[in-house]
Design a protein around this motif. Structure first.
Motif, short mmCIF file in Angstrom:
data_model
loop_
_atom_site.label_atom_id
_atom_site.label_comp_id
_atom_site.label_asym_id
_atom_site.label_seq_id
_atom_site.Cartn_x
_atom_site.Cartn_y
_atom_site.Cartn_z
N GLY A 117 -24.58 29.62 26.82
CA GLY A 117 -23.29 29.60 28.18
C GLY A 117 -23.60 29.80 29.56
O GLY A 117 -23.23 30.69 30.19
N GLU A 118 -24.04 28.29 29.48
CA GLU A 118 -24.53 28.33 31.09
C GLU A 118 -23.23 26.84 31.27
O GLU A 118 -22.96 27.23 32.66
N LYS A 119 -22.25 26.20 29.76
CA LYS A 119 -21.63 25.38 30.70
C LYS A 119 -20.28 25.73 29.13
O LYS A 119 -20.92 26.17 28.16
N TRP A 120 -19.28 24.90 29.92
CA TRP A 120 -18.32 25.14 28.82
C TRP A 120 -17.66 23.84 28.80
O TRP A 120 -17.97 22.71 30.05
N ASP A 121 -17.55 23.47 27.42
CA ASP A 121 -16.91 22.15 26.90
C ASP A 121 -15.16 21.69 26.83
O ASP A 121 -14.32 23.74 26.91
N CYS A 122 -14.73 21.12 27.27
CA CYS A 122 -13.36 20.73 26.94
C CYS A 122 -13.28 19.29 25.97
O CYS A 122 -14.05 18.95 26.65
N LEU A 162 -11.78 25.29 33.61
CA LEU A 162 -13.26 26.16 33.62
C LEU A 162 -14.64 24.97 33.11
O LEU A 162 -15.73 24.93 33.30
N ALA A 163 -14.14 24.15 32.35
CA ALA A 163 -14.95 22.90 31.49
C ALA A 163 -16.10 22.76 33.03
O ALA A 163 -15.33 21.97 33.81
N ASP A 164 -17.30 22.38 32.24
CA ASP A 164 -18.61 21.24 32.78
C ASP A 164 -17.79 19.92 33.04
O ASP A 164 -18.80 19.58 33.74
N PHE A 165 -17.22 19.58 31.85
CA PHE A 165 -17.05 18.32 31.44
C PHE A 165 -16.74 18.36 30.30
O PHE A 165 -16.10 19.27 29.88
N ALA A 166 -15.81 16.60 30.11
CA ALA A 166 -14.76 16.62 28.93
C ALA A 166 -15.08 15.76 27.85
O ALA A 166 -15.87 14.53 28.14
N ILE A 167 -14.95 15.82 27.06
CA ILE A 167 -14.63 15.03 25.75
C ILE A 167 -13.91 14.33 25.62
O ILE A 167 -12.89 14.59 25.24
N VAL A 168 -13.75 12.95 25.86
CA VAL A 168 -12.14 12.02 26.45
C VAL A 168 -12.36 11.24 25.32
O VAL A 168 -13.16 10.41 25.45
N PHE A 169 -11.01 10.88 24.93
CA PHE A 169 -11.57 9.19 23.92
C PHE A 169 -10.09 8.96 24.86
O PHE A 169 -9.13 9.40 25.05
N MET A 170 -10.70 7.13 24.67
CA MET A 170 -10.20 6.97 25.47
C MET A 170 -9.73 4.94 24.49
O MET A 170 -10.63 4.96 22.86
N ALA A 171 -9.15 4.59 24.22
CA ALA A 171 -7.80 2.99 23.93
C ALA A 171 -8.57 2.48 24.45
O ALA A 171 -9.41 2.26 25.88
N SER A 172 -10.13 1.50 23.90
CA SER A 172 -11.37 0.84 24.07
C SER A 172 -11.05 -0.91 23.71
O SER A 172 -11.74 -1.16 23.56
N GLY A 173 -10.60 -1.07 23.31
CA GLY A 173 -9.92 -2.15 22.37
C GLY A 173 -9.09 -2.50 21.62
O GLY A 173 -8.16 -1.44 21.07
N GLU A 174 -8.47 -3.28 20.82
CA GLU A 174 -8.00 -3.71 19.52
C GLU A 174 -8.40 -4.12 18.42
O GLU A 174 -8.89 -5.09 19.12
N GLU A 175 -7.69 -4.23 16.70
CA GLU A 175 -8.98 -4.44 16.11
C GLU A 175 -7.25 -4.78 14.82
O GLU A 175 -6.53 -4.27 15.01
N ASP A 176 -7.97 -5.80 14.67
CA ASP A 176 -6.84 -6.94 12.77
C ASP A 176 -6.80 -5.38 11.38
O ASP A 176 -7.93 -5.29 11.35
N THR A 177 -6.16 -5.12 11.15
CA THR A 177 -5.78 -4.08 10.10
C THR A 177 -4.98 -4.70 8.99
O THR A 177 -4.00 -5.33 9.70
N PRO A 178 -5.32 -4.25 7.96
CA PRO A 178 -3.90 -4.74 6.91
C PRO A 178 -2.03 -3.77 7.65
O PRO A 178 -1.43 -5.07 7.17
N ARG A 179 -2.62 -3.46 8.19
CA ARG A 179 -1.18 -2.98 8.51
C ARG A 179 -1.07 -3.38 10.19
O ARG A 179 -0.21 -2.97 11.11
#
Length: 387
Positions: A117-122, A162-179
């Motif tokens: 209970g010392e921190k909150w995440d988002c 309110l959060a003390d930190f964020a868990i952030v999702f970022m585009a970090s490159g590209e990859e080849d896929t069947p599609r």
């Protein structure tokens, strides 16, 4: 599957419901009318939740949580869901289980303070141009001299103020896929106060008053490699491994609110008299109650089955989508019909029904829209035929 509850489960349900009624309900009117949850209230209720053993109960015992199995956890979530969302989510916090994917050092720095209970995440995924289509995100992370540099914008980020930190999702490159070529995604821990990271006020929302959203801006925000959660470019793997049950959590909190609304409707139908008799004896009202109860039961059974299968390791994406879809749509129906049964009084804020009705609207949007859930269900059905 045993449909009965164990003694332990009944005790958890009773304890949680008593806490909600004694410690959360009294603050609902204030939060709903001001749209604000004061920090002194948060700390007061948080301390009581910790003392009662209800805080961070979704976490394993080895990190200080209650170690509940999935079904028991969802029974607990259902009881919390009866109350104003800001109150139960903030004061009786359940840190995101994606924190369990961190290294030992990351657990010490981020996970354990949240459990205590010392921190909150988002959690930050959604962007102005990328909601359900996460691979369409524009915010980027690039390697530069051993560090990661983040740029872009996230929005609709719950309780980020309110959060003390964020868990952030970022585009970090590209990859080849069947599609064709697709974006790679990496997850990061970003602390409040990191240069280049700004949290701005978000939008006024018709649902869940007091539960805020924010806009996160990243302007050449530099992070060391140690801030990566999981592996670089493996953000989808982290999310898919740790976030699947959030749809069941949404379903369960919706069940709690729907059950509260149905209870109010039943009581009112039994007490209110018109034309010399209880209104519950009129078919127009009694049939509403029957349909509300039947649909709520169906939603609860779908959710409990998915929870049971989750613990057996047999749950499918369609199972969880069915539970989320059914529970959110049933909540909307039950809230609307409960107001109809109450007539004009149902729309007054002396009762929680107008709040439950407003709050129901967002549930069919976040954690995957109803359309996305139907897509997941139908895709699984067709795969069984197409092979």
């Amino acid at each position: 599957m045993d449909f009965g509850l164990s003694d332990e489960q009944r005790m958890i349900v009773a304890t949680t419901r008593a806490f909600v009624e004694a410690e959360l309900y009294p603050h609902e009117a204030m939060v709903e009318r001001t749209g604000h949850l004061p920090m002194e209230v948060i700390r007061e209720v948080q301390a009581k939740a910790i003392a009662a053993g209800l805080y961070a109960a979704n976490m394993p015992e080895e990190v200080g949580g209650a170690g509940l199995d999935t079904l028991t956890w969802l029974l607990y979530e259902k009881e919390l869901g009866r109350a104003n969302y800001a109150l139960h989510w903030t004061c009786v916090a359940r840190p995101s289980n994606i924190l369990l994917a961190g290294t030992a050092e990351q657990r010490e720095r981020y996970l354990l303070p949240c459990v205590r209970g010392e921190k909150w995440d988002c959690l930050a995924m959604t962007e102005p141009g990328a909601g359900s289509d996460l691979r369409g995100m524009k915010a980027t992370a690039r390697l530069e001299g051993g560090d990661w540099v983040l740029n872009g914008t996230k929005h609709f980020i719950s309780h980020a103020d309110l959060a003390d930190f964020a868990i952030v999702f970022m585009a970090s490159g590209e990859e080849d896929t069947p599609r064709g070529r697709k974006k790679r995604i990496t997850a990061f821990f970003v602390d409040k106060g990191t240069p280049g990271f700004t949290v701005r006020d978000g939008y006024r929302n018709v649902s869940h008053r007091g539960y805020t959203n924010a806009i996160l801006e990243f302007d050449n925000c530099r992070l060391p490699a140690a801030q990566v959660l999981g592996e670089a470019h493996k953000g989808f793997d982290v999310a898919n491994t740790w976030l699947g049950a959030t749809r069941l959590q949404v379903a369960s909190t919706c069940l709690g609110r729907a059950e509260r609304a149905l209870g109010l409707a039943i009581s009112y139908a039994a007490e209110r008299r018109q034309f010399g008799q209880q209104i519950g004896k009129f078919q127009g009202v009694s049939f509403k109650l029957a349909d509300m109860a039947m649909e709520l039961k169906a939603a609860e059974l779908l959710t409990r089955e998915a929870a049971w299968k989750f613990d057996q390791g047999t749950v499918t994406e369609a199972d969880m989508s069915m539970a989320k879809l059914k529970a959110t749509e049933v909540l909307a129906m039950v809230a609307d019909e409960a107001i109809q049964i109450h007539g004009g009084m149902g729309l007054m804020d002396e009762l929680p029904l107008e709040r439950i009705w407003r709050d129901a609207r967002v549930e069919r949007i976040w954690e995957g829209t109803s359309e996305i859930q139907r897509h997941i269900i139908s895709r699984e059905l067709l795969r069984a035929v197409d092979g």
